[in-house]
Scaffold this active site. Structure first.
Site, PDB file in Angstrom:
ATOM      1  N   LYS A  55      42.835 -29.883   4.952  1.00  0.00           N
ATOM      2  CA  LYS A  55      42.318 -28.882   4.015  1.00  0.00           C
ATOM      3  C   LYS A  55      43.149 -28.864   2.746  1.00  0.00           C
ATOM      4  O   LYS A  55      42.625 -28.886   1.624  1.00  0.00           O
ATOM      5  CB  LYS A  55      42.338 -27.498   4.669  1.00  0.00           C
TER       6      LYS A  55
ATOM      7  N   LYS B 236      51.336 -24.000  10.003  1.00  0.00           N
ATOM      8  CA  LYS B 236      50.707 -22.752  10.450  1.00  0.00           C
ATOM      9  C   LYS B 236      51.685 -22.024  11.360  1.00  0.00           C
ATOM     10  O   LYS B 236      52.590 -22.627  11.940  1.00  0.00           O
ATOM     11  CB  LYS B 236      49.415 -23.043  11.215  1.00  0.00           C
TER      12      LYS B 236
ATOM     13  N   GLY C 178      49.072 -15.160   4.657  1.00  0.00           N
ATOM     14  CA  GLY C 178      48.428 -14.336   5.668  1.00  0.00           C
ATOM     15  C   GLY C 178      47.318 -15.083   6.387  1.00  0.00           C
ATOM     16  O   GLY C 178      46.891 -16.157   5.985  1.00  0.00           O
ATOM     17  N   ASP C 179      46.855 -14.512   7.474  1.00  0.00           N
ATOM     18  CA  ASP C 179      45.720 -15.012   8.237  1.00  0.00           C
ATOM     19  C   ASP C 179      45.213 -13.806   9.035  1.00  0.00           C
ATOM     20  O   ASP C 179      45.482 -12.657   8.655  1.00  0.00           O
ATOM     21  CB  ASP C 179      46.141 -16.188   9.147  1.00  0.00           C
TER      22      ASP C 179
END
Length: 451
Positions: free
Chosen positions: A119, A131, A170-171
């Site tokens: 990505k 991540k 953030g997620d």
């Protein structure tokens, strides 16, 4: 219907990944999805298919797991597990969000990090992939409990991150509140105002305009480009958006700006159908201010909407479907239902929300389908724009930043289309996205030697 078969050259590669990472089904799924798209390079550019390259791409550069102790408001000691997987830095510092959710485990973080590598490659920005997160559940916790957890989490994480090393964002479960607590603790421990170490920050302390809206907006920009390729647009289309959090909310907003009508959104308790179009202001008031549920939305609207408890939002007939909730939320059965009801386009706002069999249903039915690594790249792209502003001590306006985001999404779309055409897969966004992302990362890794 199963996922597409691997090229024989990649079968042993995938078996090796499974053997080295047993039990990590989400990670296996993400790797398989990419490998199944690489068949065109096996004959044409065989060096890209070598195990010496693929093995390094599938093996994280660093995997960090740590204990996160914290106390509740009543003084009870709680222990959660923290993760940061720094997957690939060939293109730049590791970049990717933090997820706080009970489902978080190493497999999920690795799948998200693996997806993030490609990505981020597609954005054209100088960022690698990573991540992180924790199995901590912020739902129902007080602000003080969340602060104590975030401070404990950062007390370990700070030693592994930096604006030139690893830049989290953030997620799910990590919004402005959590990022504020995390940044404050990082600043306190390091005694430095290193604003580029986190993205998604508040506007008054180093954040970027459009970052909150970016993933939802970017998904819609990408969908609009897909329709333009066919001489159409979102104007007049009926749209179903799963989820009702940050990504879904701003996807709804941008769809309405383009003249489409979102008729259904969902949360973990079910979905609502509002044939007049989702009332965005009411949805934001309930979900963001009141932290309520869609049942509250239905009650506020009276008899004008229909709430379906624990149902599948994909049963709702629509022209466009945007899965914006979580991984593997759209099954093969759901895909068949959407195709039967005449869906024309599916673009992923979440990470890997469609199971492999569902993706094949769309592709075989001729439905326009965009994988998340392409269609939801707007969030991380705008994070990279935030990093640019932090590095230059600058701040851009909303319109300028949104225009840059739209340009990036248009470039990603063009790259996917051109790469698919180059490898004799016209209109196949899965092949185009995976090949374009993979080749760029592989080129950088080869250039930098065996590291």
């Amino acid at each position: 219907m199963s996922a597409p078969a691997l090229h024989p050259l990649f079968t042993s590669h995938f078996d090796e990944v499974i053997a080295r990472n047993p039990g990590e089904k989400e990670f296996h799924q993400a790797v398989y999805e990419v490998m199944s798209s690489l068949s065109p390079i096996a004959g044409r550019v065989p060096e890209y298919a070598q195990w010496s390259i693929m093995q390094r791409i599938c093996e994280p550069e660093r995997q960090i797991i740590f204990r996160v102790p914290w106390t509740t408001d009543t003084g009870e000691v709680q222990i959660n597990r923290g993760f940061r997987v720094e997957f690939n830095s060939a293109l730049g510092p590791y970049k990717g969000g933090l997820r706080f959710h009970p489902s978080v485990n190493l497999s999920i973080i690795k799948f998200l990090g693996f997806e993030q590598v490609f990505k981020n490659s597609l954005t054209g920005m100088p960022i690698g992939g990573g991540k992180g997160g924790s199995d901590f559940d912020p739902k129902g916790r007080s602000d003080q409990e969340i602060m104590r957890f975030c401070q404990s989490f950062m007390t370990e994480l700070y030693r592994h991150i930096g604006e030139y090393t690893d830049v989290p964002a953030g997620d799910i479960g990590v919004g402005g509140r959590e990022l504020g607590y995390l940044f404050g603790q990082y600043k306190r421990i390091t005694n430095s105002y290193e604003s580029g170490v986190l993205t998604g920050k508040g506007l008054s302390w180093g954040g970027s305009q459009v970052r909150t809206e970016a993933t939802g907006y970017g998904t819609v920009f990408f969908a609009q480009e897909m329709l333009k390729e066919k001489g159409e647009s979102l104007d007049g289309k009926t749209v179903v958006v799963s989820g009702s959090g940050n990504v879904a909310t701003y996807a709804v907003e941008k769809i309405h700006q383009f003249g489409g009508k979102v008729i259904a959104v969902s949360d973990s308790g079910g979905y609502v159908v509002d044939e007049d179009g989702i009332d965005l202001k009411l949805l934001q008031e309930i979900k963001e201010v009141q932290r309520g549920r869609l049942t509250d939305y239905a009650e506020a609207k009276g008899g004008a909407v229909r709430h379906v408890e624990n149902g599948a939002i994909w049963d709702v007939a629509c022209d466009v479907a945007l899965p914006c909730a979580t991984q593997n939320e759209l099954s093969e059965e759901h895909a068949h239902a959407l195709v039967k009801n005449g869906v024309q386009l599916v673009a992923e706002g979440a990470n890997m929300p469609c199971v492999p069999g569902g993706v094949e249903v769309f592709r075989e039915a001729g439905v326009l389908y965009a994988p998340g690594k392409a269609s939801n790249a707007g969030g991380v792209a705008t994070s990279a724009l935030e990093m640019q502003q932090n590095a230059s001590r600058d701040s851009w306006g909303f319109e300028e930043t949104e225009a840059r985001l739209e340009d990036i999404m248009r470039d990603i779309h063009r790259n996917c289309v051109e790469t698919a055409d180059e490898f004799d897969a016209p209109g196949d966004y899965v092949t185009g996205a995976n090949l374009a992302g993979y080749i760029k990362v592989a080129d950088a890794m080869v250039a930098q030697g065996v590291i």
